[in-house]
Design a protein around this motif. Sequence first.
Motif, short mmCIF file in Angstrom:
data_model
loop_
_atom_site.label_atom_id
_atom_site.label_comp_id
_atom_site.label_asym_id
_atom_site.label_seq_id
_atom_site.Cartn_x
_atom_site.Cartn_y
_atom_site.Cartn_z
N THR A 254 -6.30 2.60 -2.34
CA THR A 254 -5.29 1.63 -2.76
C THR A 254 -3.98 2.34 -3.07
O THR A 254 -2.89 1.85 -2.74
CB THR A 254 -5.77 0.84 -3.99
OG1 THR A 254 -7.04 0.28 -3.71
CG2 THR A 254 -4.79 -0.27 -4.35
N GLU A 255 -4.07 3.49 -3.73
CA GLU A 255 -2.86 4.26 -4.03
C GLU A 255 -2.14 4.66 -2.75
O GLU A 255 -0.90 4.64 -2.69
CB GLU A 255 -3.22 5.49 -4.85
CG GLU A 255 -3.74 5.17 -6.25
CD GLU A 255 -4.07 6.41 -7.05
OE1 GLU A 255 -4.24 7.49 -6.44
OE2 GLU A 255 -4.15 6.31 -8.28
N LEU A 256 -2.90 5.01 -1.71
CA LEU A 256 -2.28 5.33 -0.42
C LEU A 256 -1.53 4.13 0.14
O LEU A 256 -0.42 4.26 0.67
CB LEU A 256 -3.35 5.80 0.58
CG LEU A 256 -3.97 7.17 0.37
CD1 LEU A 256 -5.14 7.38 1.33
CD2 LEU A 256 -2.93 8.27 0.55
N LEU A 257 -2.14 2.96 0.03
CA LEU A 257 -1.53 1.75 0.57
C LEU A 257 -0.26 1.37 -0.17
O LEU A 257 0.67 0.83 0.42
CB LEU A 257 -2.54 0.59 0.49
CG LEU A 257 -2.15 -0.72 1.17
CD1 LEU A 257 -2.01 -0.53 2.68
CD2 LEU A 257 -3.18 -1.80 0.87
N LEU A 258 -0.21 1.69 -1.47
CA LEU A 258 0.91 1.26 -2.31
C LEU A 258 1.99 2.33 -2.49
O LEU A 258 2.91 2.14 -3.28
CB LEU A 258 0.40 0.84 -3.69
CG LEU A 258 -0.64 -0.29 -3.73
CD1 LEU A 258 -1.01 -0.62 -5.17
CD2 LEU A 258 -0.15 -1.53 -3.00
N GLN A 259 1.91 3.43 -1.78
CA GLN A 259 2.81 4.54 -2.06
C GLN A 259 4.28 4.26 -1.73
O GLN A 259 5.17 4.95 -2.23
CB GLN A 259 2.34 5.80 -1.34
CG GLN A 259 2.24 5.72 0.16
CD GLN A 259 1.58 6.96 0.76
OE1 GLN A 259 1.38 7.96 0.08
NE2 GLN A 259 1.24 6.90 2.04
N GLU A 260 4.56 3.22 -0.93
CA GLU A 260 5.95 2.88 -0.64
C GLU A 260 6.45 1.68 -1.45
O GLU A 260 7.58 1.23 -1.28
CB GLU A 260 6.10 2.60 0.86
CG GLU A 260 5.87 3.84 1.73
CD GLU A 260 6.11 3.58 3.20
OE1 GLU A 260 7.07 2.83 3.50
OE2 GLU A 260 5.35 4.10 4.04
N VAL A 261 5.62 1.17 -2.34
CA VAL A 261 6.02 0.06 -3.22
C VAL A 261 6.96 0.59 -4.29
O VAL A 261 6.81 1.70 -4.79
CB VAL A 261 4.78 -0.58 -3.87
CG1 VAL A 261 5.17 -1.55 -4.98
CG2 VAL A 261 3.94 -1.30 -2.81
#
Length: 281
Positions: free
Chosen positions: A123-130
């Motif tokens: 999940t952290e990988l998915l949200l790294q550009e948020v």
Amino acid sequence: MSTDSNVGALLRDWRRRKKISQSELALQADASARHLSFVETGRSRPSRELILRLADCLEIPLRQRNTLLVSAGYAPMYQETPLEAPRLKTVREAVHRILGAHAPLPALAVDVDENIVAMNAGTELLLQEVSPHLLVPPLNVMRICLHPEGLVRQVVNAEEWRSHLIGRLYRQAIYSGRASLRRLYEEVSAYWPNASAPPGHGQDLSDTIVASIRILGLGTELQLFSTIATFGAATDITVAELSLETMHPADQRTAAAFRRAAEERAAGAGRPGQVSVIVPS
């Protein structure tokens, strides 16, 4: 004394939400339609046992079952234990095992107000550009996904995805009757006041098994679909309101991208499969 403003009115409201007639509900709950009518209009006080039978038939959440009991003059039945309490240690361990085992793909645990209580490294990988200001606890899934500086700016099928999430939140707010979810719905709907495209707009779903989310990230276009699970037969409000969302790759390219990103991150930070715990204040 009339209880029309209390338990009877609440039961009537739940029955109408479920679109069930008095006679049908009375039959399911092994009660007479006449007695149920008297309960709903405040002419009769329901027994504790009848309230619980009606709640089962109407699939009323545990928190609202307590409200019904208190409104009728009975003690609440279900506890609400903080997730970090020792009593819920086995639940926390189960959540961590599920989320950790799902890595490198995203998985997270969410409470009734859509706040993240735990998430894995995927999940952290998915949200790294948020945008960082959306990643300050308490992290809210709907804000992270739908805010203009959130995940939605990376989503290729954004109109379809927004429509799905906002529709899901609306149904949750109506079904639960929670004012906090209603406020959250109004907030995230205001992010995109002109977004009115129906689900599936601009995408041919005729050959798909499940509708996927298409996100630009990890150097490619990711295609994911999600599943949501809850704890069956929970008797604690906190546990009953906890949802586990796991995201799955819709193609091999997506699976390979997460696997590659996780390997690169593990090599640099030494923490494959880590679960980050976030307890909202």
